[in-house]
Motif scaffolding. Structure first.
Motif, short mmCIF file in Angstrom:
data_model
loop_
_atom_site.label_atom_id
_atom_site.label_comp_id
_atom_site.label_asym_id
_atom_site.label_seq_id
_atom_site.Cartn_x
_atom_site.Cartn_y
_atom_site.Cartn_z
N ASN A 26 3.21 -7.04 5.46
CA ASN A 26 2.35 -6.94 4.47
C ASN A 26 1.64 -5.55 4.31
O ASN A 26 0.95 -5.24 3.29
CB ASN A 26 1.30 -8.11 4.81
CG ASN A 26 1.57 -9.37 4.14
OD1 ASN A 26 2.59 -9.48 3.20
ND2 ASN A 26 1.37 -10.67 5.04
N PHE A 29 3.51 -3.16 2.24
CA PHE A 29 3.26 -3.62 0.79
C PHE A 29 1.97 -3.11 0.19
O PHE A 29 1.94 -2.72 -0.78
CB PHE A 29 3.64 -5.08 0.31
CG PHE A 29 5.25 -5.21 0.32
CD1 PHE A 29 5.64 -4.95 -0.95
CD2 PHE A 29 5.62 -5.83 1.40
CE1 PHE A 29 7.33 -4.87 -0.95
CE2 PHE A 29 7.32 -6.07 1.21
CZ PHE A 29 7.94 -5.84 -0.01
N ASP A 30 0.88 -3.39 1.21
CA ASP A 30 -0.45 -3.40 0.66
C ASP A 30 -0.60 -1.79 0.51
O ASP A 30 -1.65 -1.32 -0.20
CB ASP A 30 -1.42 -3.89 1.58
CG ASP A 30 -1.57 -5.30 1.73
OD1 ASP A 30 -1.08 -6.14 0.76
OD2 ASP A 30 -1.72 -6.05 2.84
N SER A 36 6.58 -2.83 -4.79
CA SER A 36 6.49 -4.01 -5.65
C SER A 36 6.90 -3.65 -7.16
O SER A 36 6.29 -2.88 -7.83
CB SER A 36 5.33 -4.68 -5.67
OG SER A 36 5.09 -5.16 -4.06
N ARG A 147 6.93 -10.36 -1.84
CA ARG A 147 6.01 -9.12 -2.05
C ARG A 147 6.73 -7.98 -2.95
O ARG A 147 6.06 -7.15 -3.35
CB ARG A 147 5.66 -8.58 -0.61
CG ARG A 147 4.65 -9.54 0.15
CD ARG A 147 3.40 -9.68 -0.53
NE ARG A 147 2.72 -8.66 -1.04
CZ ARG A 147 1.78 -8.00 -0.21
NH1 ARG A 147 1.53 -8.38 1.15
NH2 ARG A 147 1.04 -7.12 -0.92
N LYS A 150 5.34 -8.41 -8.14
CA LYS A 150 3.87 -8.55 -8.15
C LYS A 150 3.51 -9.31 -9.54
O LYS A 150 3.45 -8.66 -10.89
CB LYS A 150 3.02 -7.34 -8.09
CG LYS A 150 1.37 -7.49 -8.00
CD LYS A 150 0.73 -6.19 -7.69
CE LYS A 150 -0.85 -6.51 -7.85
NZ LYS A 150 -1.39 -5.00 -7.43
N ARG A 184 -4.61 -12.68 -1.31
CA ARG A 184 -3.79 -12.28 -2.58
C ARG A 184 -3.93 -13.15 -3.91
O ARG A 184 -3.53 -12.92 -4.94
CB ARG A 184 -2.35 -11.95 -2.17
CG ARG A 184 -2.22 -10.93 -1.15
CD ARG A 184 -0.76 -10.57 -0.75
NE ARG A 184 0.38 -11.55 -1.06
CZ ARG A 184 0.44 -12.14 -0.03
NH1 ARG A 184 0.22 -11.99 1.31
NH2 ARG A 184 1.58 -13.27 -0.02
#
Length: 344
Positions: A26, A29-30, A36, A147, A150, A184
């Motif tokens: 995560n 991806f964040d 994404s 992920r 999006k 999210r």
């Protein structure tokens, strides 16, 4: 029960490893270190943090009914349990073996109105659907943890009797990822609530989930009259319930209110065999002096339908029972979805 608790405690070290894996994933991806695919135009993800049985299928059907008359709409699913791979646009010739029970159920209900596809690669699936209708609203079934894509709007489901806020990561618990993943989402829907849920009970749940700062809605399941696909239109009050779903308890409870119920349970998305059906029929034959019916779920019916004649289901009192999601404060929920879809 005690054995299950002890086993989960023993598995806790593995959950710590899974915690590290999900945290790193995560984070990547964040921070956009892993990219994404931003779905163009409008898209809605329906998902959960836990494994199975939160009501994703009824929610997808609810959203489809809400939107399809006034919006171009498409549904994308992984097609869990299918024996095929890659992208497939569901058509009349497909069975649950080809596309999975849930996509086939969507197709059965909405085939004249929308395109329904399956793909384990959600980004590729969305791009393929976009070639058909570039500006449609895409509903993604069970894609909250994907992920690599999006969506524009995320609906997170959690069951009333097993809130994600009380749970732990697999395998000690049932969570696919950390509870913080709820951040999210755009809304949280508490599913499978009691029909007589009080305002105090709702307030307690809202307080429990308030840390995530999301709009919270409550929903329950409404069961329709059983529909025959066997040799009689009359459904008895003596019921042999056959299920291959994650959490059949609400259905058992509902039927038990008015019927005598015996239950045969199989794993979620179970592909029935001819031997299993023969044993079910043999069990019904032992009740020859009484009037019994066999009831299954609508999803299980999708997996049984190709074998209706071959396995002799039409010679026995088989029924399936449709379900529908009922949302508390429905107008506000609908407006939230419609406002998102209508914005430019």
């Amino acid at each position: 029960m005690k054995f299950n608790i002890m086993l989960r405690r023993l598995l806790f070290p593995i959950s710590l490893i899974w915690w590290i894996v999900t945290c790193v994933r995560n984070f990547l991806f964040d921070t956009s270190l892993l990219k994404s695919y931003n779905i163009p135009h409008k898209s809605i993800v329906v998902g959960n943090l836990s494994v199975g049985g939160t009501g994703k299928t009824p929610m997808v059907i609810y959203l489809t009914k809400l939107l399809y008359e006034k919006h171009e709409l498409q549904i994308l699913s992984r097609g869990y349990g299918r024996k095929t791979n890659g992208y497939l646009l569901v058509n009349e010739d497909h069975t649950s073996i080809d596309v999975g029970d849930e996509p086939l159920l969507y197709f059965t209900k909405f085939k004249k109105n929308i395109a329904i596809a399956v793909s384990e690669n959600r980004a590729d699936g969305v791009q393929q659907l976009r070639k058909i209708q570039p500006k449609s609203v895409v509903i993604l079934d069970d894609a909250f943890q994907h992920r690599k894509i999006k969506a524009g709007f995320s609906v997170l489901l959690t069951t009333y009797n097993s809130l994600f806020s009380h749970d732990f990561l697999l395998p000690a618990g049932n969570l696919r990822e950390l509870r913080s993943g709820a951040q999210r989402s755009d809304i949280i829907v508490v599913t499978k609530c009691p029909l007589n849920m009080t305002e105090i009970e709702k307030s307690n749940v809202k307080s429990e989930l308030s840390k995530y700062n999301k709009p919270i809605y409550f929903s329950g399941i409404s069961y329709s009259d059983p529909i025959s696909f066997g040799n009689t239109a009359y459904c008895s009050k003596n019921v042999l319930l056959v299920t291959g779903i994650a959490k059949p308890e609400p259905l058992i409870e509902f039927l038990s209110e008015t019927s005598r119920v015996e239950h045969i349970s199989y794993p979620d998305h179970h592909n029935f065999s001819v031997n299993e059906i023969q044993k079910i029929h043999e069990k019904i034959d032992t009740f020859v002096s009484e009037n019994w019916s066999i009831i299954t779920t609508e999803k299980d019916y999708m997996r049984l339908l190709p074998f209706k004649e071959k396995w002799g289901l039409s010679n026995y009192p088989w029924f399936y029972i449709p379900i529908e999601m009922k949302i508390d404060n429905e107008n506000a929920f609908n407006q939230l979805i419609l406002d998102y879809v209508r914005t430019i």
